[in-house]
Design an enzyme around this catalytic site. Structure first.
Site, PDB file in Angstrom:
ATOM      1  N   LYS A   1       0.734  -1.096  -0.027  1.00 14.72           N
ATOM      2  CA  LYS A   1      -0.001  -0.178  -0.082  1.00 14.72           C
ATOM      3  C   LYS A   1       0.842   1.455  -0.181  1.00 14.72           C
ATOM      4  O   LYS A   1       0.614   2.454  -0.575  1.00 14.72           O
ATOM      5  CB  LYS A   1      -0.962   0.109   1.236  1.00 14.72           C
ATOM      6  CG  LYS A   1      -2.143  -0.983   1.159  1.00 14.72           C
ATOM      7  CD  LYS A   1      -3.265  -0.450   0.316  1.00 14.72           C
ATOM      8  CE  LYS A   1      -4.432  -1.378   0.263  1.00 14.72           C
ATOM      9  NZ  LYS A   1      -5.519  -0.876  -0.513  1.00 14.72           N
TER      10      LYS A   1
ATOM     11  N   SER B   1       0.467  -9.714  -0.594  1.00 13.31           N
ATOM     12  CA  SER B   1       0.483  -8.176  -0.651  1.00 13.31           C
ATOM     13  C   SER B   1       0.519  -7.817   0.903  1.00 13.31           C
ATOM     14  O   SER B   1       0.907  -6.663   0.714  1.00 13.31           O
ATOM     15  CB  SER B   1      -1.069  -8.053  -0.874  1.00 13.31           C
ATOM     16  OG  SER B   1      -2.031  -8.673  -0.199  1.00 13.31           O
TER      17      SER B   1
END
Length: 397
Positions: free
Chosen positions: A49, A300
């Protein structure tokens, strides 16, 4: 609109800020495919992110930056925005679901952001962030439905192609769709033959349902250990990108997610959160066309809540047949429990826990219920143990 040129520019901007994360081969995820792992759990802030959050922050106008920023997140985008804002000396307010992992909440605060905890899930935090934007005049930084954010995330795709030119399949977690939009755009623009599949938790299949039905749909509720992808509704921009670039979307169950986390811990000594492990879970359980193909699983994020990690591990052990609990009724006489435990030991199972109860109403006088939890080598070993107990006259449930 998102483009390869934007993603390539983001890569330049992120030099020295985001880490070029490792990509390495895994021999234990799926014996029928050549699987590699892209380790965004080793990224700064523990998640991909940061890439999108920083690229978006850099592209704010002077006026937008002056007002400060507000964002909504289950935790990873929160940390990315908080760190990006800190680096650019911009005040940041982050709205997070009240149930977000404490580690993510505290990490976000450690980067200097003000955290507002909101009852509910991500979508409720998003509503609160919009409310604060309108009330205070903050600049809103969307976690996925933004061209700059998607471009930043797309740098993961560029790195995959740089390190593995002959990649054939990429499996990418999907929540709102920002990561897969950027990755798919980058990969399909440079190597159209490579397949890109999205992976969602079966308990939060918002993009899966939307793509299947050809329109954006909103889930009434979401329920998954993969809190980072527990999104009720995808964005219109990410939906469009998925329609354009993504070859398919699959879902994985909670048990499959747990088994993915366990495999990464045990075989690679690597921590992945639920959202990060869904791609590995998909590869383990042959979701998507990966047989015989060079496949990359994007992990992720690694910001797992330590307070629930033991429960996730237990679930993974159960799925793999290595931790089994069963009950049986037997005569309540001296030596009977010892005999039972001896049989279990002789079968090579390790006794984890035993509960002996003679007060169960449905059990006849003179009998008792014994609950046993054992560690076994695998599902076959578990089945052999149960079969042996039944052959000895035990009523096993």
């Amino acid at each position: 609109m998102l483009s390869l040129e934007m993603i390539q520019d983001a890569k330049k901007v992120l030099e020295g800020v985001a880490t070029v994360t490792p990509l390495f081969q895994s021999k234990c995820i799926n014996p029928d495919a050549d699987v590699y792992i892209k380790c965004e759990n080793m990224q700064v802030t523990g998640s991909f992110k940061l890439r999108g959050a920083y690229y978006k922050t850099v592209n704010l106008t002077e006026e937008e930056a002056k007002h400060g920023v507000v964002a909504c997140s289950a935790g990873n985008h929160a940390q990315g925005v908080a760190l990006a804002a800190q680096k650019k000396n911009i005040p940041a307010v982050i709205c997070m679901p009240a149930g977000a992992p404490l580690a993510k909440v505290e990490a976000t605060r450690s980067y200097g952001a003000e955290v507002v905890l909101v009852p509910g899930v991500y979508d409720d935090a998003a509503a609160k962030a919009t409310e604060l934007k309108n009330e205070k005049g903050y600049t809103f930084l969307h976690p996925f439905n933004d061209d700059y954010v998607m471009a930043g995330q797309g740098t993961v795709g560029l790195e995959i192609l740089e390190h593995l030119e002959d990649v054939e399949v990429v499996l990418v977690p999907i929540g709102g769709g920002g990561l897969i939009s950027g990755v798919a755009c980058a990969i399909k623009s440079l190597k159209p033959s490579c397949k890109v599949y999205g992976v969602q938790a079966a308990g939060a299949p918002s993009m899966y349902n939307s793509i299947r039905d050809g329109k954006i749909e909103t889930l009434e509720e979401v329920s998954t250990v993969a809190d980072g992808i527990a999104v009720k509704q995808p964005g219109d921009k990410t939906f469009e990108m998925c329609q354009k670039y993504v070859d398919g979307i699959v879902t994985v169950t909670e048990e499959e997610i747990a088994s993915g986390i366990l495999l990464l811990l045990e075989k690679h000594k690597m921590v992945a959160e639920g959202a990060g492990a869904v791609s590995v879970a998909a590869a383990m359980h042959n979701k998507g066309d990966i047989k015989g193909k060079k496949t990359v699983c994007v992990i992720s994020g690694g910001n797992v809540d330590i307070n629930i990690l033991d429960r996730i591990i237990d679930k993974g052990l159960q799925v793999n047949g290595r931790l089994t609990k069963f009950s049986l009724t037997m005569i309540d006489k001296p030596g009977q429990l010892t005999r039972l435990l001896q049989i279990i030991a002789e079968e090579g199972a390790n006794i984890f826990n035993v509960t002996h109860d003679r007060m169960v109403r449905s059990v006849a006088v003179g009998k008792c219920v014994v609950d046993v939890t054992v560690e076994t080598r695998n599902k076959e070993h578990c089945e052999e143990l149960i079969k042996m107990l039944v052959s000895k006259g035990y009523d096993v449930k």
